[in-house]
Enzyme design. Structure first.
Site, PDB file in Angstrom:
ATOM      1  N   LEU A  36      10.128   1.921  11.427  1.00  0.00           N
ATOM      2  CA  LEU A  36       9.519   1.765  12.751  1.00  0.00           C
ATOM      3  C   LEU A  36       9.989   2.850  13.716  1.00  0.00           C
ATOM      4  O   LEU A  36       9.191   3.366  14.508  1.00  0.00           O
ATOM      5  CB  LEU A  36       9.842   0.378  13.312  1.00  0.00           C
ATOM      6  N   GLU A  68      10.923   5.918  13.011  1.00  0.00           N
ATOM      7  CA  GLU A  68      10.269   7.174  12.642  1.00  0.00           C
ATOM      8  C   GLU A  68       8.810   7.174  13.073  1.00  0.00           C
ATOM      9  O   GLU A  68       8.288   8.199  13.536  1.00  0.00           O
ATOM     10  CB  GLU A  68      10.379   7.386  11.134  1.00  0.00           C
ATOM     11  N   ASP A 127      14.916   3.513   0.320  1.00  0.00           N
ATOM     12  CA  ASP A 127      14.770   4.093  -1.017  1.00  0.00           C
ATOM     13  C   ASP A 127      14.350   3.032  -2.032  1.00  0.00           C
ATOM     14  O   ASP A 127      13.569   3.305  -2.939  1.00  0.00           O
ATOM     15  CB  ASP A 127      16.085   4.735  -1.455  1.00  0.00           C
TER      16      ASP A 127
END
Length: 353
Positions: free
Chosen positions: A140, A142, A208
């Site tokens: 969020l 970014e 990731d």
């Protein structure tokens, strides 16, 4: 990469490391975890290293030792990338702004030409760089750095759809911390998934995990929504672990059973097999019994309660109407299979019927 390998996927990792001890240690660790490394070793550049200071199961500080690869041209790395394009079903481009993916747009175009699905974990604020990707996975913070504040689901949806249209993206998956994640696709309603984390010890590597489980899900033939649901569950598992962690196939199977299969009651044969396997993987003891249970009485209940105390899960198989007739005569059963099953499933001591 290790997340994918731990779930049984075949993975090849392409990137840059220095010609130094940290680089060799990294490559050895990855190889031990069944990751095929295709690294370019650069002279004069140290391998990027991160050191986490942890006390009493809390991360206090992270120290990064890096110079990045700002002037890296990438011809040899591009050659390695092209050599492995036709091997991959799904390609993950993880952009950490270190210089490795200076020409990420070209990498996306080449992947599209090969027919591979392209997933991007973005760090640049110019999303034009990621044009044409099948999916990008910003968190969020970014996303808001690119489109502005998104205080509610409606704003998030409209700003996200604008990005998708402007940059010809296949989809946008926004990870939102304790609010879960939101999947946006062209011409479809948004999918908002709540978090599945029970306890949060460390969020390191959660993003990731999301993109890696997405990748192996899509490579295995799952739909985008199914793969997103699976990645959301996986993220909920890893944030409950300390440090950079992976999720195992057994952990994921168990969490999926808890999420999508009834914990107790009537289950199909296939669901029972999955539940039983997951229970065994968790070290639980299974107890099995069967019978007609046509007219359930106190003796039956006491017997089943005693049986349940012998282990962690009690499975009760019940005779069909035909086998009851064969055993007890043409006037039986008094209660048909559906009713007998419902009564047994309602008992607190019985897990699965």
């Amino acid at each position: 990469a290790i997340n994918i390998a731990s779930l049984g996927g075949q993975v090849r990792l392409i990137g840059l490391i220095g010609d130094d001890e940290p680089g060799r240690t990294l490559e050895n660790l990855l190889t031990k975890h069944n990751v095929t490394c295709k690294f370019e070793h650069l002279q004069g550049f140290p391998t990027i290293t991160k050191l986490r200071i942890i006390s009493r199961q809390q991360q206090l500080l992270r120290m990064d030792f890096e110079n990045g690869f700002p002037e890296f041209a990438g011809e040899r790395l591009l050659k390695i990338y092209k050599q492995h394009l036709n091997w991959a079903n799904v390609i993950i481009l993880s952009d950490y702004l270190k210089g490795t993916l200076n020409n990420v747009k070209n990498l996306i175009e080449l992947a599209q030409q090969s027919g591979s699905i392209v997933l991007v974990d973005p760090k640049q604020q110019n999303f034009t760089t990621y044009q044409g990707a099948n999916l990008i996975t910003p968190n969020l913070v970014e996303l808001e750095a690119v489109v502005g504040k998104c205080p509610d689901d409606s704003t998030l949806f409209h700003q996200g759809m604008r990005l998708i249209e402007e940059h010809q993206l296949g989809a946008l998956l926004v990870t939102r911390g304790e609010k879960g994640m939101s999947l946006l696709q062209p011409n479809k309603k948004p999918t908002h998934l709540p978090t599945h984390a029970r306890e949060v010890y460390d969020v390191t590597g959660a993003g990731d995990t999301v993109i890696s489980v997405l990748a192996i899900g899509l490579a295995s033939g799952l739909s985008l929504i199914q793969a997103t649901q699976l990645s959301n569950i996986a993220a909920g598992i890893v944030v409950g672990k300390l440090g950079t962690a992976t999720v195992s196939l057994e952990e994921l199977e168990h969490a999926v059973c808890e999420q999508w299969t009834p914990n107790k009651g009537l289950v199909t044969e296939s669901a029972l097999l999955s539940l039983a396997k997951a229970a065994k993987n968790q070290g639980e003891t299974l107890v099995f019994t069967n019978g007609c249970f046509d007219i359930l009485h106190a003796g039956h209940v006491a017997y089943l309660q005693d049986a349940s105390r012998l282990g962690d899960r009690l499975i009760v198989a019940i005779n069909t109407d035909k086998t009851v007739r064969d055993l007890k005569g043409p006037e039986r059963p008094i209660n048909p299979l559906k009713q007998r099953s419902a009564v047994l499933a309602a008992l607190a001591c019985v897990d699965w019927v």
